[in-house]
Structures are given as structure tokens and as C-alpha cells.
Design a protein around this motif. Structure first.
Motif, PDB file in Angstrom:
ATOM      1  N   VAL B  97      -4.929   9.063   2.200  1.00  0.00           N
ATOM      2  CA  VAL B  97      -5.012  10.165   1.799  1.00  0.00           C
ATOM      3  C   VAL B  97      -4.399  10.215   0.340  1.00  0.00           C
ATOM      4  CG1 VAL B  97      -4.119  12.341   2.469  1.00  0.00           C
ATOM      5  CG2 VAL B  97      -5.342  11.105   4.015  1.00  0.00           C
ATOM      6  N   ALA B  98      -3.278   9.710   0.197  1.00  0.00           N
ATOM      7  CA  ALA B  98      -2.621   9.858  -0.922  1.00  0.00           C
ATOM      8  C   ALA B  98      -3.452   9.256  -2.206  1.00  0.00           C
ATOM      9  CB  ALA B  98      -1.267   9.384  -0.771  1.00  0.00           C
ATOM     10  N   GLU B  99      -4.210   8.377  -1.977  1.00  0.00           N
ATOM     11  CA  GLU B  99      -4.775   7.763  -2.927  1.00  0.00           C
ATOM     12  C   GLU B  99      -6.038   8.357  -3.342  1.00  0.00           C
ATOM     13  OE1 GLU B  99      -4.396   2.689  -2.446  1.00  0.00           O
ATOM     14  OE2 GLU B  99      -5.571   3.987  -0.996  1.00  0.00           O
ATOM     15  N   ASN B 100      -6.952   9.081  -2.367  1.00  0.00           N
ATOM     16  CA  ASN B 100      -7.720   9.926  -2.676  1.00  0.00           C
ATOM     17  C   ASN B 100      -7.165  11.124  -3.500  1.00  0.00           C
ATOM     18  OD1 ASN B 100     -10.485   9.578  -1.650  1.00  0.00           O
ATOM     19  ND2 ASN B 100      -9.456   9.139   0.402  1.00  0.00           N
ATOM     20  N   LEU B 101      -6.078  11.769  -2.890  1.00  0.00           N
ATOM     21  CA  LEU B 101      -5.748  12.990  -3.886  1.00  0.00           C
ATOM     22  C   LEU B 101      -5.110  12.479  -5.156  1.00  0.00           C
ATOM     23  CD1 LEU B 101      -3.479  15.281  -1.683  1.00  0.00           C
ATOM     24  CD2 LEU B 101      -5.722  15.696  -2.870  1.00  0.00           C
ATOM     25  N   SER B 102      -4.588  11.605  -5.476  1.00  0.00           N
ATOM     26  CA  SER B 102      -4.034  10.997  -6.777  1.00  0.00           C
ATOM     27  C   SER B 102      -5.208  10.585  -7.769  1.00  0.00           C
ATOM     28  CB  SER B 102      -3.196   9.657  -6.638  1.00  0.00           C
ATOM     29  OG  SER B 102      -2.282   9.699  -5.466  1.00  0.00           O
TER      30      SER B 102
END
Lengths: 243, 223, 218
Positions: B97-102
């Protein structure tokens, strides 16, 4: 004077080709028949190649039209991309299978001629190789057209492919020249047609070339008319859905 | 913090710029769908688009987002101001999730996904791969992407599909906060978002008719 | 832009990313050809340049349809097209990522496969040089093909039909470099031509690819 672009209007195009197509078609049949009959029956046998040389009257015009058809598609694609005339895109679409057929005739008659002359159906001569590559380019172009449902998207994508493909086709031609000279020095069997011919052959050959040109024009006009009608049918179906 | 960014985006030469659409006509696959569509949005406003299935909501939003050309009419808005969210969320299932958003934050050149993670209640899921999210959680991640774009005009296509009532409320809060910060939103949806201050535009009257598609249309000579 | 490259590389390396498929294919090619042709060193040495280049080309082709198809299916491509990055840049980065995950490994592993095919010792350097110069063109041309077929159902097969003819010049000059290198002939001309094709493709084709993507998203 009416602008040339007016003929890019489908209605105007249909109206003009209503009378133009039969005229061109008759001219094409008459000219080609004249060229071929003259060439086949009223020219002397070649002192070296005998009567086999007469296939030149099919081979050369077909090969010429194979290239010209691609050039015509290139121009039509450019016109479509720049001026968005639908007839132009549809004409390019109609020309492709004809160009493919011409390329095939060129290759086939070449093989038939090559067998008695060179003792082989096929040689990886630069010219032959280039035509085989051109054949592949035609196949790709036609396959892309047939894969896309939306006509405007299809026209856009194939036009871009035609432009990019033209550049690579020319590159391939030089690559083929380079490749063959590089590996098989002196093995070239190609007889450059027309260079050592006298008028007894040249005259019917030119008539035949004009005939093939007219056949091409007639077939493209007929094909474009079909495409326009198909397009119109699509538009009518869309119209039904809108109401 | 994000609100300040938004405001700086908006106030140009002392005037607040928004989205304005006039006399817009759009088509899908060569078939005219809508014509004469006009509305305008100013900072802090939102508009909900309604209309039956297939009336051209998605096409209209894609046209406004710049993915397809308008058949006629004008769309004016400040450059680089629209963030578009389609049916599909554009998530990479093997990324967290964090990688997608970043990734999207980096593409839009904004910093900090923390705010978006908190507001969409994704904090506990930050390290989880997107393929292990439920449909609603994926949707929330897709909407969190909007927040990291830092863009003032949100163009949303059915944003509440597969969200439960709690998440819809969460989403409504986020939209409200976005509007309060001077943002704008254009939303195609069937459900009531619980945003009473929001205007509604029914697209049914703008259905393209055959008579008016005659002149100037590409397919003129074919139709 | 860097973020996009990092993301694409990360996706390729994670499970199911398909990294290494091309490499494995290349290896299998180099094993199957001797099995089909026979173990005679003379014959294998003669055809090694061509086999290795055709193998590299097909290995590149294998992973082309993944370049845009996945992004198209999950909607990322729409979002990327509306993001503040030029689409020309996006397609260039995609091509670069494809090269890093497919072309570069092929370049690095090719000497080993040359060994299997009895490539003459003096040709190794030219094998690596020609692949290093030529595979970027394969990636960029392939990206154009992938962009053309991005929304199509039967894209995969069509993609090969469209891309392979475009690969001909690269193949001819690339294999020629190695063949001449093996015979100890002068290689400057084909190297220059190969580099020229790559430079031209890298500089110009991204514009065509981006144009085609925009048309396909319409």
C-alpha cells in the motif's frame, strides 16, 4: 476550380467514382491485355533466355506496383494524419491487400522465372530478400487493420505504423544489400531488367506497366468504395442505437 | 498543510480559478453521446453528475481529464490542476500500500503519504501487498492516491463502488475537507454521498441528438 | 521518472513479474540448436552469430506484451497519461526498464552461450559489443509495437507480426558484426550502422509510441 480536397468527401468521392471506376476498369483491362498479348505472342525469343524471358511482362509491372502501392499508402496515411480525410484512410486500407497480392505475384513469377534461369526457385539475393521483407510489412499492416474495431483508431494506428514501417522498410532494403554483399560476394544472380533490352521488349513492357498501374487504381477505387459503404453501414447502425 | 498547497495552486493574480466547461460535446467510438454540456466549478465547490447507464458520464469525465478530445466546446481550467480517478484504481498488486502511494506521490512531485494513509484509514494496512486487500480497501487506496496528487480538481468516476457505508462516510469527509481547503470535485455517482452542499447535474437533457450532429461532425458524410 | 523506473524494476523482480523468462528462453535456444543441428564444431561456430542474435531477438519479443498490457488492464496507464509526466518520457522509461530486465541480462550471459556454440574466441568481444549496442533498439522498437497493440484482445500474436519485420535491420547488422568479428574481418562499418539504428530509434520512436498510446486510450 474545385479543390482537390473536395474529393476527400465520401459523398463526392462516391459520386465521382460512380462513372470513373468503370472507365478506369475498362482502360485497365484493355491496356493490360494489349501489353501482355503483345509481350507474350508478338515479341522475339531472347537469344539466351528463350521464351522464358516473357514472364518479365508480368513480373516487372507487378514488382513495380508492389512498391508503388506502399508509397501510395504512405501518402494516404500522411494525408489522413494531417488533414483527417476519411477517404484517404480508407484508400490506404483498400490498397494494402492489393499491394500484398502484387508483391506475391512479383515473388511468384520471380521464382517461376528463376527456376529455369538460375536453377533455383529462390535465392537470397538483396532484391528478392527486400521483396520478401516488403511482403511481411504488408502482412503486419493488414493484420493491424483487421484487429481494431474502431475505424478512426484503426486508421490512426495503421497510419503511424505505415510511417514507421516505411522508414524501417528502407533500412531493411539497405541492410539486405549490405548483408548479401557482405557474406556472398559475387553470388548475385539478379538481372537488372530493362537495362539491356531493346525496344521490341520495352514497348510492350511499358504498356503492361501502365496496365498494371490502371488495374491498381481501379482496384483501389473499388476497394475504397466498399470500405466507404461498410463505414456507412456502421454509421447507420450507430444511428439506430442513438434514436 | 495540504490546504495551503491547494490555495497557492489556485490563487493566481488574486483571482480564484476553477473549472469551467462550456457547450461541450463528446463521443465514444465515433458515436456522439453528449452535447451542449456546460457548468462551472469554483474553489470549494463540488458537482455530482447523474444520468442513466451509458449516457456518457465516463466519456465526459475522460474528456475533461484530457484523455480524449472534445468534439466541440471548451474546457478551461488552470494547467496541471486535474486529478482523475477512473473505475480501475491503477494499483500494482505486488507492491505494498505504501509503495503504491509513494509511487504516485513521486510522479506528482508531492511529499508525504502519511496524511492520505491516515485520512483513508489505511495506516494499519500500509505494509500489506495490494493483492491481499479487499475490494473496498483497494478502492480506499485508489482514493488515497487522489490526496497525494496535491491537485485541486478531483474528477472521480464512481468513486464509491465497493465501499461500505463507513467507508463512504470516510470518503465524504475527505471530499468535504478537500472542498474546505479550496479544492473542487466533479463526481459521477449514483448514491447519495451525504454532501448536502453539493450541486447535482443530470446529464439526461444533454443527450446528443441526430439533428444537431449533422454539421461539423467527423462522420458527417457517413451518417 | 526515476520513480516509474524503480516501480517497473520492482514489479519485474517481485514474484510473477516475469523477470528471467527471456533469459531462460535465450538459454534454451542455445541448447536446442546444437541438439537440432548436430554437435559438429565447424557448423556450430559458423551459425553461432546468427543463432545468438535470433535468440536474443526472440527473447526480447517474449516479454514485450507485458510492457503496457498490465498497466492498461489495471488502469495505471490512464492515470499515467493524466499525470504531470510527458508520455514520451513514460514510454522511454518503460523501454529502459524492459532493456534493463531483458536486454542487459542477455548481453551479460551471451559469452557463456557463445561457449556452448563454439563461437571463435576473437568474436566474443564483438558479440557483447553488438548485443550491447543492438538490444536497446530491440527494446525501443518493441515498446512501439507494444504501444500499438495495447488495447487489443489478440495483441500478443499481432505484436510479433508487427515487430519482427521492424527488427530486421538491427538483426542484420548485429549478426554481421559478430560474423565479421569471428572471421577476423573489419567490423567498423556494421558497428557504426548498428549504433546508428539504435541512436535513431531511441531518439525518435518514443514520440511515435506516445502518440500511439494516446490514440489507444482515446
Amino acid at each position: 476550380m474545385a479543390s482537390l480536397w473536395e474529393y476527400a468527401n465520401p459523398l463526392k468521392f462516391m459520386r465521382t467514382t460512380d462513372w470513373l471506376l468503370p472507365v478506369v476498369a475498362v482502360a485497365a483491362v484493355v491496356t493490360t491485355a494489349t501489353g501482355l498479348i503483345w509481350g507474350f505472342f508478338f515479341t522475339p525469343d531472347d537469344f539466351r533466355q528463350g521464351s522464358t524471358v516473357k514472364i518479365v511482362f508480368l513480373h516487372v509491372p507487378a514488382a513495380m506496383m508492389a512498391i508503388n502501392a506502399w508509397v501510395m499508402m504512405l501518402v494516404a496515411s500522411l494525408v489522413w494524419l494531417i488533414r483527417r480525410h476519411h477517404v484517404s484512410a480508407l484508400a490506404a486500407k483498400a490498397a494494402a491487400p492489393i499491394g500484398l497480392t502484387m508483391t506475391f505475384i512479383g515473388l511468384f513469377t520471380g521464382a517461376v522465372w528463376g527456376q529455369p534461369m538460375w536453377g533455383t526457385w529462390w535465392a537470397w539475393d538483396p532484391r528478392l530478400t527486400s521483396f520478401l521483407i516488403l511482403f511481411l510489412f504488408y502482412l503486419g499492416y493488414i493484420a493491424l487493420w483487421s484487429a481494431i474495431d474502431d475505424p478512426d483508431t484503426g486508421a490512426d494506428l495503421t497510419a503511424v505504423l505505415c510511417l514507421v514501417g516505411s522508414v524501417f522498410a528502407v533500412l531493411s532494403r539497405y541492410a539486405a544489400l549490405f548483408w548479401n554483399q557482405g557474406l556472398h560476394q559475387g553470388a548475385s544472380l539478379s538481372v537488372a531488367p530493362g537495362t539491356r533490352m531493346d525496344w521490341a521488349y520495352k514497348a510492350p513492357l511499358y504498356v503492361s506497366m501502365v496496365g498494371f498501374g490502371l488495374i491498381f487504381v481501379a482496384l483501389v477505387l473499388a476497394g475504397t468504395r466498399t470500405e466507404i459503404r461498410a463505414r456507412r453501414m456502421k454509421a447507420l447502425v450507430a444511428r439506430e442505437r442513438m434514436v | 498543510m495540504q490546504d495551503e498547497v491547494l490555495l497557492r495552486h489556485f490563487v493566481t493574480k488574486g483571482r480564484i480559478l476553477g473549472l469551467s466547461v462550456t457547450n461541450l460535446a463528446c463521443a465514444r467510438g465515433g458515436i456522439p453521446l453528449l452535447e451542449g454540456v456546460g457548468f462551472s466549478l469554483e474553489a470549494g465547490q463540488a458537482l455530482v453528475l447523474r444520468g442513466p447507464n451509458g449516457c456518457g458520464k465516463t466519456t465526459l469525465l475522460r474528456t475533461i481529464a484530457g484523455l480524449q478530445p472534445a468534439q466541440a466546446g471548451d474546457i478551461t481550467c488552470p494547467a496541471d490542476s486535474i486529478a482523475y480517478a477512473a473505475h480501475a484504481d491503477g494499483l500494482k498488486t505486488t507492491l505494498s500500500v505504501a509503495e503504491n502511494l509513494s509511487f504516485w506521490a513521486a510522479i506528482y512531485g508531492t511529499k508525504g503519504i502519511e496524511d492520505a494513509l491516515d485520512k483513508m484509514n489505511l495506516r494499519p494496512l500500509a505494509g500489506r501487498a495490494a493483492q491481499n486487500l479487499s475490494a473496498g480497501q483497494k478502492r480506499r487506496l485508489g482514493l488515497a492516491r487522489l490526496m497525494v496528487t496535491g491537485r485541486p480538481i478531483w474528477v472521480l468516476d464512481e468513486p464509491t463502488v465497493s465501499l461500505d457505508t463507513v467507508s463512504v462516510a470516510l470518503f465524504a469527509d475527505v471530499v468535504r475537507a478537500h472542498l474546505a481547503g479550496g479544492g473542487m470535485a466533479l463526481i459521477a455517482t449514483h448514491i447519495d454521498l451525504g454532501l448536502p452542499e453539493v450541486g447535482v447535474l443530470d446529464l439526461t437533457p444533454f443527450k446528443a441528438s441526430l439533428d444537431s450532429t449533422g454539421s461539423g461532425h467527423f462522420d458527417e458524410a457517413f451518417l | 521518472m526515476i520513480a516509474l523506473l524503480v516501480r517497473d524494476l520492482r514489479l519485474a523482480f517481485r514474484a510473477g513479474g516475469g523477470f528471467g523468462l527471456g533469459l531462460a528462453f535465450f538459454l534454451i535456444m542455445a541448447v536446442l540448436v546444437p541438439l537440432g543441428v548436430g554437435p559438429e564444431p565447424d557448423i556450430l561456430a559458423r551459425i553461432a552469430p546468427g543463432i545468438l542474435w535470433v535468440g536474443a531477438l526472440l527473447a526480447c519479443l517474449l516479454s514485450l506484451d507485458r510492457i503496457f498490457a498490465l498497466d492498461f488492464e489495471d488502469g495505471s496507464l490512464d492515470l499515467l497519461a493524466t499525470a504531470p509526466v510527458p508520455l514520451e518520457g513514460v514510454v522511454s522509461i518503460k523501454a529502459l526498464a524492459h532493456w534493463l530486465t531483458t536486454g542487459l541480462p542477455l548481453v551479460l550471459v551471451s559469452p557463456v552461450l557463445g561457449l556452448l556454440l563454439y563461437l571463435p574466441p576473437q568474436a566474443y568481444i564483438w558479440l557483447v559489443v553488438s548485443l550491447a549496442l543492438g538490444t536497446p533498439a530491440l527494446s525501443v522498437i518493441g515498446t512501439f509495437g507494444a504501444a500499438l497493440t495495447v488495447g487489443l484482445k489478440r495483441g500478443g500474436l499481432l505484436l510479433s507480426l508487427l515487430v519482427l519485420p521492424l527488427y530486421i535491420p538491427t538483426l542484420v547488422f548485429g549478426a554481421e558484426v559478430v560474423a565479421r568479428g569471428a572471421q577476423g574481418l573489419e567490423v567498423a562499418t556494421p558497428v557504426a550502422l548498428l549504433a546508428g539504428i539504435t541512436a535513431g530509434a531511441v531518439a525518435l520512436l518514443p514520440f511515435a509510441s506516445a502518440l500511439v498510446i494516446r490514440i489507444n486510450l482515446r
